[in-house]
Design an enzyme around this catalytic site. Structure first.
Site, PDB file in Angstrom:
ATOM      1  N   THR A 111      10.714  -1.334   8.042  1.00 12.82           N
ATOM      2  CA  THR A 111       9.604  -1.617   7.126  1.00 12.82           C
ATOM      3  C   THR A 111       9.937  -2.860   6.302  1.00 12.82           C
ATOM      4  OG1 THR A 111       8.084  -0.570   5.552  1.00 12.82           O
ATOM      5  CG2 THR A 111      10.421  -0.116   5.225  1.00 12.82           C
ATOM      6  N   ASN A 112       9.250  -3.065   5.191  1.00 13.64           N
ATOM      7  CA  ASN A 112       9.499  -4.221   4.319  1.00 13.64           C
ATOM      8  C   ASN A 112       9.298  -3.780   2.871  1.00 13.64           C
ATOM      9  OD1 ASN A 112       6.582  -4.640   3.589  1.00 13.64           O
ATOM     10  ND2 ASN A 112       6.469  -4.892   5.805  1.00 13.64           N
ATOM     11  N   HIS A 113       9.424  -4.736   1.944  1.00 11.20           N
ATOM     12  CA  HIS A 113       9.441  -4.381   0.523  1.00 11.20           C
ATOM     13  C   HIS A 113       8.053  -4.266  -0.129  1.00 11.20           C
ATOM     14  CE1 HIS A 113      13.741  -4.575   0.119  1.00 11.20           C
ATOM     15  NE2 HIS A 113      13.778  -5.780   0.638  1.00 11.20           N
TER      16      HIS A 113
END
Ligand code: CTP
Ligand code: CA
Length: 225
Positions: free
Chosen positions: A33-35
């Protein structure tokens, strides 16, 4: 009070906004995923709702509550988001893609938890569909399509490539390395890029930035620029 007093200048307009990260499973325990916090997209949904728009929010998993009076479609993966967005995209007057969609996913999702071994391991990744590019290629007449662009270098140049390649009407660009901009905080520093112009906004709250994005879109729709 301020919220009730909002001018209903988006009444009758259908707006689709995407928000948050996507999650791409590796095995039943892990994912890529990402932030992204979802705050920017949720702020756009809220401000558009307050201005009278008929808002659909397609959201990846976030830790924040969606605004009221908004149709929320929860998704997890880039594929889910592609399906949810393309199912309703044709009928929208405005689409704003604030979501941080994974560009790659594991080519194979393991049915069982992958156990650690003593040697190195690698995961083969495959590309996800570019949802925004699809929307640009299938844009109905009169629809306004706005993408986001997250960069760490050459923000304007790289964002302009996205504007052209994805057939967008506007890109809201931000440099994630700039203080007060980016994923997790409550503020952003955006540049709104169209074919002819670049409007640089100062540091402001994500809600104020959302209002500026909507102001600009309404102006561009009316002037046909
Ligand atoms: N986007 C999308 N589908 C993808 C990847 C991105 O719809 N599979 C959208 C994002 O929601 C955003 C815009 O494309 O509105 C730009 O995303 P960004 O990650 O900044 O750019 P990319 O085109 O993916 O290129 P890169 O990550 O290489 O900079
Ligand atoms: Ca990307």
């Amino acid at each position: 009070m301020r919220e009730c007093a909002c001018e209903k200048d988006m009444k009758g307009l259908k707006l689709l906004v995407t928000a948050g990260p996507t999650q791409e499973a590796i095995d039943p325990v892990r994912y890529i995923t990402n932030h992204s916090s979802g705050k920017m997209g949720y702020a756009i949904a809220k401000m558009a709702m307050l201005r009278g728009a008929d808002v659909t929010l397609v959201s990846g998993r976030t830790a924040i509550a969606p605004p009221p009076f908004v149709k929320v479609v929860p998704v997890v993966t880039a594929k889910d988001m592609y399906e949810a967005v393309t199912a309703v995209s044709k009928e929208q007057d405005i689409i704003i893609k604030a979501a941080a969609v994974a560009d790659y996913r594991p080519a194979k999702v393991s049915d069982e938890k992958i156990k650690k071994k003593d040697d190195d391991m690698s995961i083969t990744l495959e590309r996800t569909d570019d949802i925004l590019k699809y929307l640009g290629e299938h844009k109905p007449d009169g629809q306004f399509l706005c993408g986001f662009s997250m960069e760490t270098q050459n923000m304007i140049g790289n964002s302009r490539v996205k504007l052209t390649k994805k057939n967008l009407d506007m890109v809201a660009a931000n440099n994630v390395k700039m203080a007060g901009a980016g994923f997790q905080g409550d503020t952003n520093v955006l540049t709104l890029i169209t074919q002819d112009e670049e409007v640089s906004l100062p540091l402001m709250s994500k809600e104020d930035a959302a209002s500026k994005i909507l102001d600009r879109i309404l102006f561009l729709r009316v002037t046909g620029k």
